[in-house]
Scaffold this motif. Structure first.
Motif, PDB file in Angstrom:
ATOM      1  N   GLY A 143       0.676  -1.249  -0.073  1.00  0.00           N
ATOM      2  CA  GLY A 143       0.130  -0.114   0.210  1.00  0.00           C
ATOM      3  C   GLY A 143       0.826   1.337  -0.003  1.00  0.00           C
ATOM      4  N   ASP A 144       2.061   1.129   0.243  1.00  0.00           N
ATOM      5  CA  ASP A 144       3.138   2.426   0.194  1.00  0.00           C
ATOM      6  C   ASP A 144       3.058   2.844  -1.292  1.00  0.00           C
ATOM      7  OD1 ASP A 144       3.492   2.335   3.066  1.00  0.00           O
ATOM      8  OD2 ASP A 144       5.407   1.467   3.121  1.00  0.00           O
ATOM      9  N   VAL A 145       3.337   4.186  -1.295  1.00  0.00           N
ATOM     10  CA  VAL A 145       3.449   4.648  -2.828  1.00  0.00           C
ATOM     11  C   VAL A 145       4.909   5.100  -2.733  1.00  0.00           C
ATOM     12  CG1 VAL A 145       2.791   6.374  -4.300  1.00  0.00           C
ATOM     13  CG2 VAL A 145       0.893   5.195  -2.849  1.00  0.00           C
ATOM     14  N   LEU A 146       5.617   4.661  -3.700  1.00  0.00           N
ATOM     15  CA  LEU A 146       7.006   4.975  -3.979  1.00  0.00           C
ATOM     16  C   LEU A 146       7.177   6.052  -5.223  1.00  0.00           C
ATOM     17  CD1 LEU A 146       8.733   1.521  -3.411  1.00  0.00           C
ATOM     18  CD2 LEU A 146       7.827   2.958  -1.566  1.00  0.00           C
ATOM     19  N   VAL A 147       7.986   7.261  -4.799  1.00  0.00           N
ATOM     20  CA  VAL A 147       8.133   8.136  -5.850  1.00  0.00           C
ATOM     21  C   VAL A 147       9.593   8.328  -5.999  1.00  0.00           C
ATOM     22  CG1 VAL A 147       7.450  10.113  -6.702  1.00  0.00           C
ATOM     23  CG2 VAL A 147       6.106   9.449  -5.172  1.00  0.00           C
ATOM     24  N   CYS A 148       9.961   7.963  -7.245  1.00  0.00           N
ATOM     25  CA  CYS A 148      11.565   8.032  -7.405  1.00  0.00           C
ATOM     26  C   CYS A 148      11.993   9.524  -7.309  1.00  0.00           C
ATOM     27  CB  CYS A 148      11.863   7.235  -8.682  1.00  0.00           C
ATOM     28  SG  CYS A 148      13.733   7.062  -8.867  1.00  0.00           S
ATOM     29  N   LYS A 149      13.048   9.821  -6.642  1.00  0.00           N
ATOM     30  CA  LYS A 149      13.504  11.379  -6.666  1.00  0.00           C
ATOM     31  C   LYS A 149      14.680  11.394  -7.658  1.00  0.00           C
ATOM     32  CE  LYS A 149      14.376  10.841  -2.414  1.00  0.00           C
ATOM     33  NZ  LYS A 149      14.838  11.123  -1.002  1.00  0.00           N
ATOM     34  N   ILE A 150      15.263  10.349  -8.275  1.00  0.00           N
ATOM     35  CA  ILE A 150      16.340  10.688  -9.064  1.00  0.00           C
ATOM     36  C   ILE A 150      15.923  10.754 -10.513  1.00  0.00           C
ATOM     37  CG2 ILE A 150      17.101   8.036  -9.226  1.00  0.00           C
ATOM     38  CD1 ILE A 150      20.045   8.872  -9.213  1.00  0.00           C
ATOM     39  N   PRO A 202      -3.676   5.829   5.176  1.00  0.00           N
ATOM     40  CA  PRO A 202      -4.348   5.060   5.962  1.00  0.00           C
ATOM     41  C   PRO A 202      -5.450   4.039   5.172  1.00  0.00           C
ATOM     42  CG  PRO A 202      -5.181   7.201   6.165  1.00  0.00           C
ATOM     43  CD  PRO A 202      -4.029   7.264   5.224  1.00  0.00           C
ATOM     44  N   ASP A 203      -5.448   4.346   3.815  1.00  0.00           N
ATOM     45  CA  ASP A 203      -6.697   3.701   3.133  1.00  0.00           C
ATOM     46  C   ASP A 203      -6.112   3.244   1.714  1.00  0.00           C
ATOM     47  OD1 ASP A 203      -9.861   3.691   2.826  1.00  0.00           O
ATOM     48  OD2 ASP A 203      -8.885   3.846   1.024  1.00  0.00           O
ATOM     49  N   PRO A 204      -6.022   2.154   1.301  1.00  0.00           N
ATOM     50  CA  PRO A 204      -5.726   1.468   0.196  1.00  0.00           C
ATOM     51  C   PRO A 204      -6.232   2.203  -1.044  1.00  0.00           C
ATOM     52  CG  PRO A 204      -7.111  -0.240   1.232  1.00  0.00           C
ATOM     53  CD  PRO A 204      -6.958   1.032   2.263  1.00  0.00           C
ATOM     54  N   ASP A 205      -7.465   2.331  -0.923  1.00  0.00           N
ATOM     55  CA  ASP A 205      -8.019   3.005  -2.006  1.00  0.00           C
ATOM     56  C   ASP A 205      -7.331   4.593  -2.502  1.00  0.00           C
ATOM     57  OD1 ASP A 205      -9.980   1.282  -2.772  1.00  0.00           O
ATOM     58  OD2 ASP A 205     -11.159   1.623  -1.283  1.00  0.00           O
ATOM     59  N   LEU A 206      -7.009   5.457  -1.285  1.00  0.00           N
ATOM     60  CA  LEU A 206      -6.400   6.650  -1.210  1.00  0.00           C
ATOM     61  C   LEU A 206      -4.865   6.334  -2.002  1.00  0.00           C
ATOM     62  CD1 LEU A 206      -5.866   9.633  -0.910  1.00  0.00           C
ATOM     63  CD2 LEU A 206      -5.370   9.134   1.529  1.00  0.00           C
ATOM     64  N   SER A 207      -4.319   5.248  -1.790  1.00  0.00           N
ATOM     65  CA  SER A 207      -3.045   4.896  -2.069  1.00  0.00           C
ATOM     66  C   SER A 207      -2.951   4.947  -3.780  1.00  0.00           C
ATOM     67  CB  SER A 207      -2.630   3.781  -1.483  1.00  0.00           C
ATOM     68  OG  SER A 207      -2.066   4.051  -0.142  1.00  0.00           O
ATOM     69  N   ARG A 208      -4.021   4.191  -4.116  1.00  0.00           N
ATOM     70  CA  ARG A 208      -4.091   3.925  -5.528  1.00  0.00           C
ATOM     71  C   ARG A 208      -4.393   5.162  -6.314  1.00  0.00           C
ATOM     72  NH1 ARG A 208      -3.850  -1.137  -7.001  1.00  0.00           N
ATOM     73  NH2 ARG A 208      -3.855  -0.835  -9.120  1.00  0.00           N
ATOM     74  N   TYR A 209      -5.340   5.846  -5.537  1.00  0.00           N
ATOM     75  CA  TYR A 209      -5.481   7.377  -6.388  1.00  0.00           C
ATOM     76  C   TYR A 209      -4.360   8.209  -6.370  1.00  0.00           C
ATOM     77  CZ  TYR A 209      -7.565  11.993  -6.598  1.00  0.00           C
ATOM     78  OH  TYR A 209      -7.643  13.338  -6.977  1.00  0.00           O
ATOM     79  N   LEU A 210      -3.569   8.233  -5.396  1.00  0.00           N
ATOM     80  CA  LEU A 210      -2.264   9.044  -5.098  1.00  0.00           C
ATOM     81  C   LEU A 210      -1.251   8.594  -6.019  1.00  0.00           C
ATOM     82  CD1 LEU A 210      -0.877  11.198  -3.688  1.00  0.00           C
ATOM     83  CD2 LEU A 210       0.022   9.427  -1.849  1.00  0.00           C
ATOM     84  N   MET A 211      -1.219   7.157  -6.389  1.00  0.00           N
ATOM     85  CA  MET A 211      -0.111   6.854  -7.337  1.00  0.00           C
ATOM     86  C   MET A 211      -0.710   7.121  -8.557  1.00  0.00           C
ATOM     87  SD  MET A 211      -0.060   2.811  -8.801  1.00  0.00           S
ATOM     88  CE  MET A 211      -1.573   2.971  -9.686  1.00  0.00           C
ATOM     89  N   TRP A 212      -1.717   7.064  -8.910  1.00  0.00           N
ATOM     90  CA  TRP A 212      -2.140   7.564 -10.504  1.00  0.00           C
ATOM     91  C   TRP A 212      -1.863   9.172 -10.518  1.00  0.00           C
ATOM     92  CZ3 TRP A 212      -1.980   4.611 -13.945  1.00  0.00           C
ATOM     93  CH2 TRP A 212      -2.262   3.188 -14.021  1.00  0.00           C
TER      94      TRP A 212
END
Length: 405
Positions: free
Chosen positions: A37-44, A76-86
């Protein structure tokens, strides 16, 4: 820890969209513990769109880690994680992050965590977020399938090109070394070692980069001094000569046009001067054929930069049919390749349309135009209150240390 297997979300493995399984002894730098559920954003090098949603481990109980080049976002919410990922893959965010980097260029650029965390995200009601994610994933899955089909078509075309450029040269004709079908007074050779600075009114010379698609790009050609050109007069060009890249991107072929009569080449290119009994376009077509390219690969030498020696080029066998048959073969090859090139162009247009449509879907999604809004949806403020409560609990909990080898 040695002897323990981890799932590692690293930067190099991102294109596979699968974490790699590594033993603790293979981990050579600090990593961040992550969880599903964690969202990873690459910084490099944020010009490359690398956003990952941590999935359930392939092996139950396997600890999951991420490179410190990723910023880890936890909700705290898996649906929010998917929304944030997109959202983090959308043009709105990507266009911003490309301009908010530090460093020089390319892989040396890096986005900082602070500005990313301060970015404001449009947060519709949770029910609307679910609808947005569902439509995005439905439409992008169709595009993914279409892109996969286009990629397969591209592979088949590449195979057809190899066949079309090679089969016409299969025949019961004598094979001769390339040097024997070349003008003996103008032997196969490379050109200027050090042309030095660009000289106004000097002698035009051709580098490998000047014929990227087997055609010499005349604008932008550099000029060397007449004194240097005189030292390499044996590699002087004439109209109809062939140029073959022999170092680095070896195997490119181009025919010398009238504008380069009297010009020269660099050491990375070989000049070939076919005899009158050989059709220049036939020799060029053969050098581009899969059979000739395989020969170049078999004799190429070098470590950092590979190249084909002039000696190996001179003894390369070439089929020598009668002149009229050479012309017939050229016509056949060019006809087939023109059809294949047209098909390749159609595929590339479809790929561009797919990329444009993909961008448009994500743009509309985060402008509130992709799904209908429902006034009865629970307001986003309720979700925000829950996030704040989760944050208080997280702040009161001791953080886990990063894992080191």
């Amino acid at each position: 820890m040695a002897g323990v297997t981890y799932e590692l979300y690293s930067v190099p493995t991102f294109p596979t969209r699968r974490p790699e399984s590594v033993d603790g002894s293979e981990i050579g730098s600090s990593k961040r513990p992550v969880r599903p559920g964690d969202v990873l954003v690459c910084k490099i090098n944020p010009r490359i769109n690398r956003v990952w949603l941590v999935a359930d481990p392939l092996e139950p109980g396997c600890e999951q880690l991420a490179s410190t080049e990723y910023l880890v976002l936890r909700t705290p919410d898996p649906d929010l994680s998917r929304y944030l990922m997109w959202y983090l893959q959308s043009p709105r965010f990507r266009d911003w992050i490309k301009l908010s980097v530090e460093g020089a260029t390319g892989s040396h650029t890096r986005a900082k965590s602070g500005p990313i965390l301060k970015q404001r995200v449009q947060l519709p009601p949770l029910s609307e977020q679910r609808r947005i994610v569902a439509v995005i994933e439905e439409q992008l899955s169709r595009l993914d399938a279409a892109d996969a089909s286009l990629a397969q078509a591209g592979l088949r075309l590449a195979q057809l090109r190899r066949v079309a450029s090679t089969d016409p040269f299969e025949g019961d004709w004598p094979m001769k070394p390339l040097s024997e079908v070349n003008d003996s007074e103008r032997p196969i050779r490379y050109g200027i070692l050090m042309p030095k600075e660009d000289v106004v009114d000097g002698v035009l010379y051709v580098r490998v980069r000047d014929y990227p698609r087997d055609t010499i790009v005349l604008h932008g050609l550099r000029r060397t001094s007449h004194e240097i050109a005189a030292k390499y007069k044996r590699s002087t060009l004439r109209v109809g000569d062939l140029l073959l890249a022999i170092r680095g991107t070896y195997g490119r072929v181009a025919i010398v046009p009238s504008e380069l009569d009297g010009g020269n080449i660099t050491q990375d290119t070989a000049r070939i001067a076919p005899l009158p009994s050989m059709d220049t376009r036939y020799v060029a077509s053969y050098l581009r054929s899969d059979r000739a390219q395989r020969y170049f690969r078999s004799v190429a030498r070098g470590v950092a930069v590979k190249g084909v020696n002039i000696g190996d080029l001179r003894v390369m066998p070439i089929p020598v049919p009668p002149l009229e048959e050479q012309r017939r073969i050229v016509a056949e090859v060019e006809e087939h390749l023109s059809v294949i090139d047209a098909m390749r162009a159609s595929i590339e247009r479809a790929e561009r349309r797919s990329a444009t449509l993909r961008r448009a879907i994500l743009e509309r999604a985060f402008r509130g135009e992709l799904v209908p809004q429902d006034p009865s949806d629970e307001p986003a403020s309720v979700l925000l209150d829950r996030i704040r409560a989760e944050r208080k609990i997280a702040d009161a909990t001791p953080r886990r240390r990063r894992v080191k080898a």
